[in-house]
Design a protein around this motif. Structure first.
Motif, PDB file in Angstrom:
ATOM      1  N   VAL A 284      -1.089  12.875  -3.145  1.00 34.91           N
ATOM      2  CA  VAL A 284      -0.644  14.166  -2.598  1.00 34.91           C
ATOM      3  C   VAL A 284      -1.374  14.484  -1.297  1.00 34.91           C
ATOM      4  O   VAL A 284      -0.752  14.856  -0.300  1.00 34.91           O
ATOM      5  N   ALA A 285      -2.678  14.299  -1.288  1.00 33.96           N
ATOM      6  CA  ALA A 285      -3.453  14.605  -0.077  1.00 33.96           C
ATOM      7  C   ALA A 285      -2.979  13.756   1.095  1.00 33.96           C
ATOM      8  O   ALA A 285      -2.862  14.246   2.233  1.00 33.96           O
ATOM      9  N   ARG A 286      -2.676  12.487   0.829  1.00 38.12           N
ATOM     10  CA  ARG A 286      -2.283  11.612   1.938  1.00 38.12           C
ATOM     11  C   ARG A 286      -0.848  11.868   2.377  1.00 38.12           C
ATOM     12  O   ARG A 286      -0.524  11.712   3.562  1.00 38.12           O
TER      13      ARG A 286
ATOM     14  N   ILE B 134       5.180   8.905   7.256  1.00 33.92           N
ATOM     15  CA  ILE B 134       4.947   7.806   6.311  1.00 33.92           C
ATOM     16  C   ILE B 134       3.458   7.747   5.973  1.00 33.92           C
ATOM     17  O   ILE B 134       2.612   7.631   6.867  1.00 33.92           O
ATOM     18  N   ALA B 135       3.160   7.840   4.677  1.00 31.94           N
ATOM     19  CA  ALA B 135       1.794   7.653   4.194  1.00 31.94           C
ATOM     20  C   ALA B 135       1.699   6.237   3.638  1.00 31.94           C
ATOM     21  O   ALA B 135       2.301   5.936   2.606  1.00 31.94           O
ATOM     22  N   GLU B 136       0.982   5.374   4.345  1.00 27.11           N
ATOM     23  CA  GLU B 136       0.897   3.971   3.922  1.00 27.11           C
ATOM     24  C   GLU B 136      -0.327   3.760   3.031  1.00 27.11           C
ATOM     25  O   GLU B 136      -1.434   4.190   3.370  1.00 27.11           O
ATOM     26  N   PHE B 137      -0.103   3.102   1.903  1.00 27.69           N
ATOM     27  CA  PHE B 137      -1.159   2.834   0.934  1.00 27.69           C
ATOM     28  C   PHE B 137      -1.405   1.332   0.841  1.00 27.69           C
ATOM     29  O   PHE B 137      -0.463   0.540   0.942  1.00 27.69           O
ATOM     30  N   PRO B 138      -2.653   0.922   0.622  1.00 29.58           N
ATOM     31  CA  PRO B 138      -2.953  -0.506   0.511  1.00 29.58           C
ATOM     32  C   PRO B 138      -2.355  -1.114  -0.756  1.00 29.58           C
ATOM     33  O   PRO B 138      -2.226  -0.434  -1.784  1.00 29.58           O
ATOM     34  N   SER B 139      -1.995  -2.399  -0.676  1.00 33.53           N
ATOM     35  CA  SER B 139      -1.416  -3.112  -1.818  1.00 33.53           C
ATOM     36  C   SER B 139      -2.411  -4.067  -2.470  1.00 33.53           C
ATOM     37  O   SER B 139      -2.020  -4.962  -3.209  1.00 33.53           O
ATOM     38  N   ASP B 140      -3.679  -3.869  -2.180  1.00 37.22           N
ATOM     39  CA  ASP B 140      -4.716  -4.732  -2.740  1.00 37.22           C
ATOM     40  C   ASP B 140      -5.493  -3.951  -3.801  1.00 37.22           C
ATOM     41  O   ASP B 140      -5.904  -2.827  -3.518  1.00 37.22           O
ATOM     42  N   PRO B 141      -5.702  -4.443  -4.997  1.00 38.98           N
ATOM     43  CA  PRO B 141      -5.349  -5.790  -5.479  1.00 38.98           C
ATOM     44  C   PRO B 141      -3.884  -5.946  -5.899  1.00 38.98           C
ATOM     45  O   PRO B 141      -3.433  -7.051  -6.134  1.00 38.98           O
ATOM     46  N   PHE B 142      -3.142  -4.831  -6.024  1.00 36.04           N
ATOM     47  CA  PHE B 142      -1.701  -4.927  -6.299  1.00 36.04           C
ATOM     48  C   PHE B 142      -1.053  -3.651  -5.776  1.00 36.04           C
ATOM     49  O   PHE B 142      -1.728  -2.667  -5.471  1.00 36.04           O
ATOM     50  N   ASP B 143       0.267  -3.688  -5.661  1.00 34.59           N
ATOM     51  CA  ASP B 143       1.006  -2.540  -5.127  1.00 34.59           C
ATOM     52  C   ASP B 143       0.892  -1.368  -6.112  1.00 34.59           C
ATOM     53  O   ASP B 143       1.335  -1.481  -7.268  1.00 34.59           O
TER      54      ASP B 143
END
Length: 201
Positions: free
Chosen positions: A110-112, A173-182
């Motif tokens: 939510v914050a992002r 667009i709020a992009e989130f990292p996919s590491d270690p998985f999506d």
């Protein structure tokens, strides 16, 4: 800052799972919707569930159950619209939506989303796959109540593809990292339940 209402989108038909409510399927002994409520509750208040059919099956959660206001299940945007209509009655400026079949979404979603909001106040979550391609996750979004009549008109006009409408309103667009998985890994099949249980373990 006042809290933003959250809406869990549980209106899908779960055809690849053999029907029924995906959110009530169990992963590692816990229902998906319990995991989603536990993840969204600290980020949003109040919460509601968008679902069609008999609302009694969700009664134990003690949350409002919002059916689509448009006929023939026009897709997730109808759930967004139901949430916006509910939030308008609360006097809220916006809502955040999440999918009922995605148990690992970020704890700072939510914050992002709020930080990424475009000029209209709209934002969608996104992540990159192994090739670097950016994938939007339009069931995870920040939606301004001010756009609800525009959304209703678009749906009544036959619009079904979420990003056509969100692009029109310059969604951030709020992009989130996919590491270690999506973190937006969602459960559509029995094989996905097995994968989710592996990730939890």
């Amino acid at each position: 800052m006042t809290s933003t209402p959250g809406v869990i989108l549980a209106g899908g038909k779960a055809t690849r799972m053999g029907g029924g409510d995906k959110g009530l399927k169990r992963v590692a002994g816990e229902r998906l919707i319990d995991r989603v409520i536990a993840r969204l509750g600290p980020q949003c208040a109040p919460l509601a569930i968008n679902a069609n059919g008999d609302p009694a099956r969700f009664a134990e959660f003690g949350l409002p159950v919002l059916p689509d206001s448009l006929p023939d299940h026009p897709g997730p945007l109808a759930g967004v619209l139901a949430g916006l209509d509910w939030a308008a009655g609360l006097g809220a400026a916006s809502i955040v939506t999440v999918a009922a079949d995605t148990p690992f979404f970020p704890a700072d979603l939510v914050a992002r989303l709020q930080a990424a909001a475009g000029p209209s106040g709209l934002a969608l979550a996104a992540s990159r796959d192994d090739t670097g391609k950016l994938w939007q996750h339009p069931t995870f979004g920040l939606w301004p109540v001010a756009l609800r009549n525009d959304l209703r008109a678009a749906l009544e006009g036959g619009l079904r593809k979420i990003v056509l409408w969100t692009d029109r309103h310059e969604a951030g667009i709020a992009e989130f990292p996919s590491d270690p998985f999506d973190p937006f890994f969602n459960i559509n099949t029995p094989e996905d339940i097995a994968e989710a249980e592996r990730l939890i373990a």
